[in-house]
Scaffold this active site. Sequence first.
Site, PDB file in Angstrom:
ATOM      1  N   ALA A  61      65.574  32.021  -5.695  1.00 33.62           N
ATOM      2  CA  ALA A  61      64.180  31.586  -5.886  1.00 33.62           C
ATOM      3  C   ALA A  61      64.120  30.365  -6.800  1.00 33.62           C
ATOM      4  CB  ALA A  61      63.350  32.732  -6.468  1.00 33.62           C
ATOM      5  N   ASN A  93      64.802  25.975  -6.938  1.00 37.27           N
ATOM      6  CA  ASN A  93      64.021  24.854  -6.386  1.00 37.27           C
ATOM      7  C   ASN A  93      63.865  24.935  -4.875  1.00 37.27           C
ATOM      8  OD1 ASN A  93      63.373  23.522  -8.747  1.00 37.27           O
ATOM      9  ND2 ASN A  93      65.273  22.354  -8.775  1.00 37.27           N
ATOM     10  N   ASP A 114      65.637  36.994  -6.378  1.00 38.12           N
ATOM     11  CA  ASP A 114      66.515  36.265  -7.313  1.00 38.12           C
ATOM     12  C   ASP A 114      67.025  37.275  -8.336  1.00 38.12           C
ATOM     13  OD1 ASP A 114      66.738  32.954  -7.922  1.00 38.12           O
ATOM     14  OD2 ASP A 114      67.377  34.266  -9.565  1.00 38.12           O
ATOM     15  N   ARG A 148      79.964  18.310  -4.478  1.00 41.51           N
ATOM     16  CA  ARG A 148      79.552  19.620  -3.959  1.00 41.51           C
ATOM     17  C   ARG A 148      80.702  20.624  -4.114  1.00 41.51           C
ATOM     18  NH1 ARG A 148      77.607  15.755  -0.235  1.00 41.51           N
ATOM     19  NH2 ARG A 148      75.349  15.803   0.032  1.00 41.51           N
ATOM     20  N   ASN A 203      80.063  29.610  -7.026  1.00 46.59           N
ATOM     21  CA  ASN A 203      79.230  30.002  -5.885  1.00 46.59           C
ATOM     22  C   ASN A 203      79.919  30.976  -4.933  1.00 46.59           C
ATOM     23  OD1 ASN A 203      77.125  28.625  -6.962  1.00 46.59           O
ATOM     24  ND2 ASN A 203      77.114  26.941  -5.490  1.00 46.59           N
ATOM     25  N   ASN A 259      75.775  25.271  -1.553  1.00 45.69           N
ATOM     26  CA  ASN A 259      76.965  24.403  -1.516  1.00 45.69           C
ATOM     27  C   ASN A 259      78.160  25.022  -2.222  1.00 45.69           C
ATOM     28  OD1 ASN A 259      76.400  22.027  -0.089  1.00 45.69           O
ATOM     29  ND2 ASN A 259      75.165  21.208  -1.778  1.00 45.69           N
ATOM     30  N   ARG A 318      67.720  12.264   6.825  1.00 47.79           N
ATOM     31  CA  ARG A 318      67.903  11.142   5.890  1.00 47.79           C
ATOM     32  C   ARG A 318      68.239   9.860   6.666  1.00 47.79           C
ATOM     33  NH1 ARG A 318      71.233  14.859   1.494  1.00 47.79           N
ATOM     34  NH2 ARG A 318      69.439  15.260   0.153  1.00 47.79           N
ATOM     35  N   HIS A 338      79.521  18.821   5.386  1.00 46.33           N
ATOM     36  CA  HIS A 338      78.451  18.357   4.490  1.00 46.33           C
ATOM     37  C   HIS A 338      79.072  17.759   3.233  1.00 46.33           C
ATOM     38  CE1 HIS A 338      74.481  18.031   2.909  1.00 46.33           C
ATOM     39  NE2 HIS A 338      74.635  18.933   1.962  1.00 46.33           N
TER      40      HIS A 338
HETATM   41  O1  TXD Z   1      71.662  20.737   2.575  1.00 45.62           O
HETATM   42  C1  TXD Z   1      72.162  21.549   1.842  1.00 45.62           C
HETATM   43  N1  TXD Z   1      72.929  22.517   2.346  1.00 45.62           N
HETATM   44  C2  TXD Z   1      71.898  21.492   0.414  1.00 45.62           C
HETATM   45  C3  TXD Z   1      72.448  22.506  -0.427  1.00 45.62           C
HETATM   46  C4  TXD Z   1      71.089  20.464  -0.132  1.00 45.62           C
HETATM   47  C5  TXD Z   1      70.761  20.492  -1.466  1.00 45.62           C
HETATM   48  C6  TXD Z   1      71.232  21.513  -2.376  1.00 45.62           C
HETATM   49  N2  TXD Z   1      72.080  22.481  -1.783  1.00 45.62           N
HETATM   50  C7  TXD Z   1      72.579  23.624  -2.547  1.00 45.62           C
HETATM   51  O2  TXD Z   1      71.633  24.689  -2.457  1.00 45.62           O
HETATM   52  C8  TXD Z   1      72.765  23.428  -4.014  1.00 45.62           C
HETATM   53  O3  TXD Z   1      73.955  22.733  -4.277  1.00 45.62           O
HETATM   54  C9  TXD Z   1      72.821  24.877  -4.483  1.00 45.62           C
HETATM   55  O4  TXD Z   1      74.123  25.416  -4.254  1.00 45.62           O
HETATM   56  C10 TXD Z   1      71.819  25.586  -3.572  1.00 45.62           C
HETATM   57  C11 TXD Z   1      70.481  25.911  -4.228  1.00 45.62           C
HETATM   58  O5  TXD Z   1      69.892  24.743  -4.728  1.00 45.62           O
HETATM   59  P1  TXD Z   1      68.584  24.818  -5.672  1.00 45.62           P
HETATM   60  O6  TXD Z   1      68.203  23.422  -5.967  1.00 45.62           O
HETATM   61  O7  TXD Z   1      67.594  25.755  -5.119  1.00 45.62           O
HETATM   62  O8  TXD Z   1      69.255  25.458  -6.989  1.00 45.62           O
HETATM   63  P2  TXD Z   1      68.518  26.224  -8.194  1.00 45.62           P
HETATM   64  O9  TXD Z   1      67.157  25.681  -8.417  1.00 45.62           O
HETATM   65  O10 TXD Z   1      69.488  26.221  -9.316  1.00 45.62           O
HETATM   66  O11 TXD Z   1      68.346  27.721  -7.632  1.00 45.62           O
HETATM   67  C12 TXD Z   1      69.416  28.552  -7.414  1.00 45.62           C
HETATM   68  C13 TXD Z   1      68.921  29.950  -7.680  1.00 45.62           C
HETATM   69  C14 TXD Z   1      68.522  30.210  -9.124  1.00 45.62           C
HETATM   70  O12 TXD Z   1      67.181  30.615  -9.217  1.00 45.62           O
HETATM   71  C15 TXD Z   1      69.474  31.324  -9.573  1.00 45.62           C
HETATM   72  O13 TXD Z   1      68.884  32.251 -10.485  1.00 45.62           O
HETATM   73  C16 TXD Z   1      69.796  31.986  -8.243  1.00 45.62           C
HETATM   74  O14 TXD Z   1      69.950  30.885  -7.350  1.00 45.62           O
HETATM   75  N3  TXD Z   1      70.970  32.840  -8.268  1.00 45.62           N
HETATM   76  C17 TXD Z   1      71.067  33.955  -7.552  1.00 45.62           C
HETATM   77  N4  TXD Z   1      70.211  34.509  -6.674  1.00 45.62           N
HETATM   78  C18 TXD Z   1      70.582  35.654  -6.099  1.00 45.62           C
HETATM   79  N5  TXD Z   1      71.768  36.265  -6.336  1.00 45.62           N
HETATM   80  C19 TXD Z   1      72.650  35.737  -7.190  1.00 45.62           C
HETATM   81  N6  TXD Z   1      73.817  36.346  -7.414  1.00 45.62           N
HETATM   82  C20 TXD Z   1      72.303  34.535  -7.844  1.00 45.62           C
HETATM   83  N7  TXD Z   1      72.927  33.747  -8.752  1.00 45.62           N
HETATM   84  C21 TXD Z   1      72.099  32.724  -9.012  1.00 45.62           C
END
Ligand code: TXD
Length: 315
Positions: A11, A13, A34, A89, A96, A121, A152, A176
């Site tokens: 949950a 960005n 989350d 990445r 991750n 990622n 893009r 990617h």
């Molecule tokens: O095109 C694509 N595939 C991408 C991928 C483009 C941009 C970003 N991309 C990747 O998506 C980025 O490198 C990250 O690996 C993910 C998520 O990006 P986001 O910007 O949403 O990251 P945030 O804001 O840090 O949110 C990640 C959330 C955060 O709220 C954590 O508390 C939660 O993940 N989190 C978890 N949720 C559930 N279960 C577990 N174990 C967990 N650990 C962390």
Amino acid sequence: MARKKIALIGAGNIGGTLAHLCALKQLGDVVLFDVVDGLPQGKALDIVEAGPIEGYDINLTGTNSYTDIQGADVCIVTAGLARKPGMSRDDLLGINCKIMRDVSENIAKYAPTSFVIVITNPLDAMVTLCKRVTGFPKNRVVGQAGVLDSSRYRTFIAQELHVSVRNVTAMVLGGHGDDMVPVRSYCQVGGQPVEQLIPGPRLEAIEDRTRKAGGEIVALLKTGSAFYSPASAAIQMAEAFLFDKKQILPCAAYLEGEYSIKDVYFGVPVVIGAGGIERVVELRLSDKEKSEMQVSVSHVQELVTAMDNVLAQKA
Ligand code: TXD
């Protein structure tokens, strides 16, 4: 008719933006999960409270318990760390991996018939791990990268030629990473091949910007990575599934010989419909594009090997 259930795992960005888009488009009932207490609940409540203004009726709840994703039709996974300036990445692999393993186990347990879209990622490795851990068939586990990378590329071409983005069709294939492959021979503007409209060196600069577009945003934001456009991309994939659109979209799909590539997730055009990934579309590529695909696939294979080493150390 019962509404479809969409589980958003993560949950942050992207997860929050996904929830907002699901509400605006009224795609179904949404559960936002989350591990951080209060975060999914707060975002869900905030979006629900905009319902009377936007006019959407939606059941959207936030949770820290996997039991609430029970029976989801679609799971979209963004759980995990995002990049900060100076990180690739691939630097996200160690942390991750652990998160994706936990998420995938719970998806298999609580949403065993779902269609899973992985965004976390390093994408090509994370979607591989998700398929392995869930044990789902290849048509039900897909990675989102190509829809965004192509969007893009289309944006930059449209800006260059001062035409609507709707007039630009394009496919960015491969992994990617910075060696993704913008397939020039399939890029058209109002039906005209892009190569007839933009001189070679300028087109190369646009393709280079496309490859590095994720990093461009990380450098600007400084605290994280792109989230509006990745969320839109995943929603387009989810809609293709939910509405059985049979839409051709570039996605990370598990290949078993297509494009002469075997046993690896790789970005290729696929048809998405009610059956998930219903088939892989094989484009006729130029020799240059084929060799670029080879470079990209070897990077993905190295990434998966690196992941296997991480998993072996943790075992
Ligand atoms: O095109 C694509 N595939 C991408 C991928 C483009 C941009 C970003 N991309 C990747 O998506 C980025 O490198 C990250 O690996 C993910 C998520 O990006 P986001 O910007 O949403 O990251 P945030 O804001 O840090 O949110 C990640 C959330 C955060 O709220 C954590 O508390 C939660 O993940 N989190 C978890 N949720 C559930 N279960 C577990 N174990 C967990 N650990 C962390």
